[in-house]
Scaffold this motif. Sequence first.
Motif, PDB file in Angstrom:
ATOM      1  N   SER A 170      -8.094  31.586  43.141  1.00  0.00           N
ATOM      2  CA  SER A 170      -6.986  32.429  42.687  1.00  0.00           C
ATOM      3  C   SER A 170      -6.140  32.910  43.852  1.00  0.00           C
ATOM      4  O   SER A 170      -4.915  32.986  43.753  1.00  0.00           O
ATOM      5  CB  SER A 170      -7.504  33.614  41.871  1.00  0.00           C
ATOM      6  OG  SER A 170      -8.362  34.409  42.669  1.00  0.00           O
ATOM      7  N   LEU A 178     -11.971  25.461  45.306  1.00  0.00           N
ATOM      8  CA  LEU A 178     -12.921  25.959  44.303  1.00  0.00           C
ATOM      9  C   LEU A 178     -14.171  25.089  44.272  1.00  0.00           C
ATOM     10  O   LEU A 178     -15.295  25.596  44.216  1.00  0.00           O
ATOM     11  CB  LEU A 178     -12.260  25.996  42.927  1.00  0.00           C
ATOM     12  CG  LEU A 178     -13.131  26.429  41.752  1.00  0.00           C
ATOM     13  CD1 LEU A 178     -13.588  27.871  41.930  1.00  0.00           C
ATOM     14  CD2 LEU A 178     -12.387  26.255  40.444  1.00  0.00           C
ATOM     15  N   ASN A 179     -13.995  23.790  44.348  1.00  0.00           N
ATOM     16  CA  ASN A 179     -15.129  22.869  44.336  1.00  0.00           C
ATOM     17  C   ASN A 179     -16.017  23.050  45.565  1.00  0.00           C
ATOM     18  O   ASN A 179     -17.240  23.009  45.471  1.00  0.00           O
ATOM     19  CB  ASN A 179     -14.628  21.424  44.252  1.00  0.00           C
ATOM     20  CG  ASN A 179     -15.754  20.434  44.103  1.00  0.00           C
ATOM     21  OD1 ASN A 179     -16.746  20.713  43.442  1.00  0.00           O
ATOM     22  ND2 ASN A 179     -15.601  19.278  44.715  1.00  0.00           N
ATOM     23  N   GLU A 180     -15.393  23.260  46.727  1.00  0.00           N
ATOM     24  CA  GLU A 180     -16.164  23.389  47.963  1.00  0.00           C
ATOM     25  C   GLU A 180     -16.841  24.750  48.094  1.00  0.00           C
ATOM     26  O   GLU A 180     -17.965  24.839  48.563  1.00  0.00           O
ATOM     27  CB  GLU A 180     -15.258  23.149  49.176  1.00  0.00           C
ATOM     28  CG  GLU A 180     -14.783  21.727  49.328  1.00  0.00           C
ATOM     29  CD  GLU A 180     -15.913  20.755  49.633  1.00  0.00           C
ATOM     30  OE1 GLU A 180     -16.818  21.117  50.418  1.00  0.00           O
ATOM     31  OE2 GLU A 180     -15.896  19.645  49.072  1.00  0.00           O
ATOM     32  N   THR A 181     -16.129  25.816  47.726  1.00  0.00           N
ATOM     33  CA  THR A 181     -16.662  27.167  47.948  1.00  0.00           C
ATOM     34  C   THR A 181     -17.349  27.755  46.727  1.00  0.00           C
ATOM     35  O   THR A 181     -18.087  28.727  46.857  1.00  0.00           O
ATOM     36  CB  THR A 181     -15.526  28.126  48.363  1.00  0.00           C
ATOM     37  OG1 THR A 181     -14.592  28.226  47.296  1.00  0.00           O
ATOM     38  CG2 THR A 181     -14.856  27.670  49.630  1.00  0.00           C
ATOM     39  N   HIS A 182     -17.093  27.206  45.549  1.00  0.00           N
ATOM     40  CA  HIS A 182     -17.627  27.732  44.283  1.00  0.00           C
ATOM     41  C   HIS A 182     -17.238  29.200  44.099  1.00  0.00           C
ATOM     42  O   HIS A 182     -17.983  29.977  43.529  1.00  0.00           O
ATOM     43  CB  HIS A 182     -19.142  27.561  44.196  1.00  0.00           C
ATOM     44  CG  HIS A 182     -19.578  26.146  44.364  1.00  0.00           C
ATOM     45  ND1 HIS A 182     -19.337  25.171  43.430  1.00  0.00           N
ATOM     46  CD2 HIS A 182     -20.223  25.523  45.398  1.00  0.00           C
ATOM     47  CE1 HIS A 182     -19.817  24.018  43.860  1.00  0.00           C
ATOM     48  NE2 HIS A 182     -20.348  24.199  45.051  1.00  0.00           N
ATOM     49  N   SER A 183     -16.065  29.557  44.614  1.00  0.00           N
ATOM     50  CA  SER A 183     -15.590  30.938  44.523  1.00  0.00           C
ATOM     51  C   SER A 183     -14.260  30.979  43.778  1.00  0.00           C
ATOM     52  O   SER A 183     -13.248  30.502  44.289  1.00  0.00           O
ATOM     53  CB  SER A 183     -15.410  31.515  45.929  1.00  0.00           C
ATOM     54  OG  SER A 183     -14.735  32.749  45.870  1.00  0.00           O
ATOM     55  N   PRO A 184     -14.267  31.537  42.576  1.00  0.00           N
ATOM     56  CA  PRO A 184     -13.002  31.657  41.837  1.00  0.00           C
ATOM     57  C   PRO A 184     -11.982  32.534  42.572  1.00  0.00           C
ATOM     58  O   PRO A 184     -10.787  32.364  42.429  1.00  0.00           O
ATOM     59  CB  PRO A 184     -13.383  32.291  40.512  1.00  0.00           C
ATOM     60  CG  PRO A 184     -14.857  32.257  40.433  1.00  0.00           C
ATOM     61  CD  PRO A 184     -15.393  32.021  41.802  1.00  0.00           C
ATOM     62  N   PHE A 185     -12.487  33.470  43.389  1.00  0.00           N
ATOM     63  CA  PHE A 185     -11.590  34.335  44.147  1.00  0.00           C
ATOM     64  C   PHE A 185     -10.753  33.516  45.134  1.00  0.00           C
ATOM     65  O   PHE A 185      -9.546  33.730  45.257  1.00  0.00           O
ATOM     66  CB  PHE A 185     -12.395  35.410  44.889  1.00  0.00           C
ATOM     67  CG  PHE A 185     -11.532  36.318  45.713  1.00  0.00           C
ATOM     68  CD1 PHE A 185     -10.720  37.262  45.102  1.00  0.00           C
ATOM     69  CD2 PHE A 185     -11.528  36.221  47.087  1.00  0.00           C
ATOM     70  CE1 PHE A 185      -9.917  38.098  45.856  1.00  0.00           C
ATOM     71  CE2 PHE A 185     -10.718  37.044  47.847  1.00  0.00           C
ATOM     72  CZ  PHE A 185      -9.921  37.996  47.227  1.00  0.00           C
ATOM     73  N   SER A 186     -11.371  32.566  45.818  1.00  0.00           N
ATOM     74  CA  SER A 186     -10.618  31.752  46.782  1.00  0.00           C
ATOM     75  C   SER A 186      -9.609  30.862  46.064  1.00  0.00           C
ATOM     76  O   SER A 186      -8.507  30.645  46.560  1.00  0.00           O
ATOM     77  CB  SER A 186     -11.560  30.916  47.644  1.00  0.00           C
ATOM     78  OG  SER A 186     -12.293  30.011  46.855  1.00  0.00           O
TER      79      SER A 186
END
Length: 114
Positions: free
Chosen positions: A58, A48-56
């Motif tokens: 979850s 989450l920290n690296e991609t800033h994507s909540p989807f990844s």
Amino acid sequence: MVTKSLAVHSVAISDQESRKQVLKGVVSNLISSLSGGMLSFAMGLMLLNETHSPFSFSLGTIITPTVSLILLIPAGTIIDQKAHKPLLITWIIVRLGALIILGGTINIFSVSHK
């Protein structure tokens, strides 16, 4: 027809020793489950920290327990039907092989993808 007799030596254990073994098994499984869950959660937070994507995040959080549930029944069936020593040796060889493959391919990835 020649028959071989296998001497089976059974050792009686007391109820107290039996309870100790059950307690050790429960504690061991609890620690293993908690540490695995914490590692999975930490990896999800790092993703989450690296991609800033909540989807990844979850998706990573959902995949780990799902794979564990899917593999639980076949693994239990195999372990119950086969001799344990060859299974353990095979699993150790597979893990070492995977570690060697990871070690050989880790430098292919860029620093941010490691």
